[in-house]
Design an enzyme around this catalytic site. Structure first.
Site: not given
Ligand code: NGQ
Ligand code: ZN
Length: 464
Positions: A272, A323
């Site tokens: 990101h 993702d």
């Molecule tokens: C994840 N996803 O780890 O799946 C994360 C969400 C977080 C993204 N950052 C959970 N898109 O970041 O705490």
């Molecule tokens: Zn992620």
């Protein structure tokens, strides 16, 4: 002849070349990339322009079964956000077990292949049983991901995730996060188990929210003694809230903090990296680390717009990931990446390198994006998947030159594939390590994989 393909047009690291003969060995590594080769009568000819296979540098496989299921606003919520999405996603993942993970990942990896991805970096944090207990085989869930990749035939880099805290400053983890938790030693054990299985393995400290400075240092030191060249991925600066919390905690923005507190270099992939100021932007570009951009997920989650034009202008390395798998399509990620810049700058053809150029030929956006994402994605994967060059894996994609793209030059065909989406993928044939996995747009296992996926998703939805 075996282990050979003749391409009338192939996209080499330096651009399009004519009459390219690709040769690879029994291990699936390219041994020859010969330009200007006359097609021998017994050599198989590609049915359209040949592209290097695209690495997908960021995947949470289990989230494929949740994609599209959070596109509503609950009656009691006027403030849907990344964080409310995350609560729903956690809820969905709560009881998901090893068999289910393998089914979902198999379907996903087949979709990836059919969409032009030939390698995936799996950022894997669903380690333990729903009650937080370790499985009898601690790496059970990792092994299921490796099995799915093998069955589908996609290359994989496994990134076991270290997750310890609920927020900056060592906030205690929440009950719904207990499946993710490991000590540094337990995480390094997962790395060793993956390696013993023969997989390419790196590590992923989840984020600066979830891993404190001490644990990060220990993790990096432990990895150093196992494999000093292993890839290191983490989520960073995705949401403004995360930037604000990091400032409160440390007085620094997340990327600035990381660059000051870890030796960030080419092994790193900052996933990101959406929110970065000009100083962070040039420092990150100079570090050699890869910015792991996931345009469709970042759009879906309302993250913000990564300043791609400035970052690429500073020579930053970058690649793409699907993702959350709200879309599984390399072309769509590149299209949206370019479109976010056009919308923000009110200009066209933004991501083509320097503003002006002396060479007479026009700079093609899609060529530039495809090659840039392959190079950065390969770097982030820590594997020899850098495109159509000797000693790289024979991973490539053949666009359908006979259908709608007929009569177009190779750059026009790729530009049409990336920008002129008519709903039908132009990806025709896909090879990974010299083995054909997609033929005429189809994967041999797609029917059974889809049925198992649908049944598994239905079971998961019923548990709610
Ligand atoms: C994840 N996803 O780890 O799946 C994360 C969400 C977080 C993204 N950052 C959970 N898109 O970041 O705490
Ligand atoms: Zn992620």
């Amino acid at each position: 002849m075996k282990n050979m393909l003749h391409a009338e047009h192939a996209l080499l690291p330096g651009g399009w070349a004519r009459d390219v003969l690709l040769c690879w060995d029994a291990a699936g590594m390219l041994t020859g990339v010969t330009v200007g080769a006359a097609p021998a009568p017994d050599t198989v000819r590609a049915n359209g322009p040949v592209l290097p296979g695209m690495p997908n540098l960021h995947s949470h496989a289990f989230q494929r079964a949740f994609a599209g299921l959070s596109e509503f606003r609950g009656a009691d919520r006027a403030d849907d956000s990344f964080w409310t999405w995350r609560a729903l996603m956690y809820r969905f993942a709560r009881d998901l077990g090893p068999d289910q993970l393998e089914v979902i990942a198999t379907q996903l990896y087949i979709e990836m292949l059919r969409a032009g991805y030939t390698t995936v970096c799996e950022f894997h944090y669903l380690h333990h049983a729903p009650d937080g207990q370790r499985y009898a085989e601690a790496a059970e869930m990792s092994m299921r991901l490796l099995a799915a990749a093998e069955r589908a035939g996609i290359g994989i880099t496994l990134l076991p995730v270290l997750y310890q805290d609920a927020g900056f400053g060592g906030q205690p983890p929440r009950p719904e996060q207990r499946r993710y938790l490991n000590s540094v030693d337990a995480l390094l054990d997962l790395v060793q188990r993956g390696r013993a299985h023969g997989a390419r393995v790196g590590v992923a400290p989840h984020s600066l929210r979830a891993v404190g400075p001490q644990a990060l240092r220990e993790l990096l030191a432990g990895l150093q003694s196992i494999d000093p060249r292993a890839p290191i991925h983490l989520h960073i600066a995705e949401q403004q809230q995360e930037v604000d919390d990091c400032l409160t905690w440390s007085g620094q923005r997340p990327i600035a903090w990381l660059l000051a507190n870890a030796s960030v270099d080419e092994r790193w992939c900052l996933v990101h990296a959406t929110h970065l100021d000009a100083t962070e932007r040039s420092a990150l570009a100079a570090s050699g680390a890869v910015a792991g951009l996931c345009p469709t997920t970042e759009a879906n989650l309302g993250d913000g717009v990564f300043p791609a034009a400035a970052f690429l202008g500073a020579g930053g390395a970058w690649g793409i990931g699907s993702d959350s798998h709200i879309s599984v399509d390399a072309a769509e990620e590149l299209r949206l990446l370019e479109y976010t810049q056009r919308l923000a700058q009110q200009r066209r053809n933004v991501l083509v390198g320097d503003g002006r150029h002396d060479d007479a030929a026009p700079r093609q956006v899609a060529d530039h994006l495809w090659l840039g994402a392959v190079a950065g994605g390969a770097q982030a994967s820590g594997r020899a998947v850098r495109g159509l060059a000797v000693d790289q894996q024979a991973d490539f994609v053949v666009l359908d030159g006979s259908g709608l793209l007929g009569g177009l030059g190779p750059a026009q065909a790729l530009a049409s594939h990336v920008f002129a989406n008519s709903g039908r993928s132009a990806v025709r044939d896909v090879f990974v390590g010299g083995v054909q996995r997609v033929r005429d747009g189809e994967h041999a296992l797609q029917g059974v994989a889809c049925r198992q996926f649908v049944a598994t998703r239905s079971a998961l939805l019923q548990e709610d």
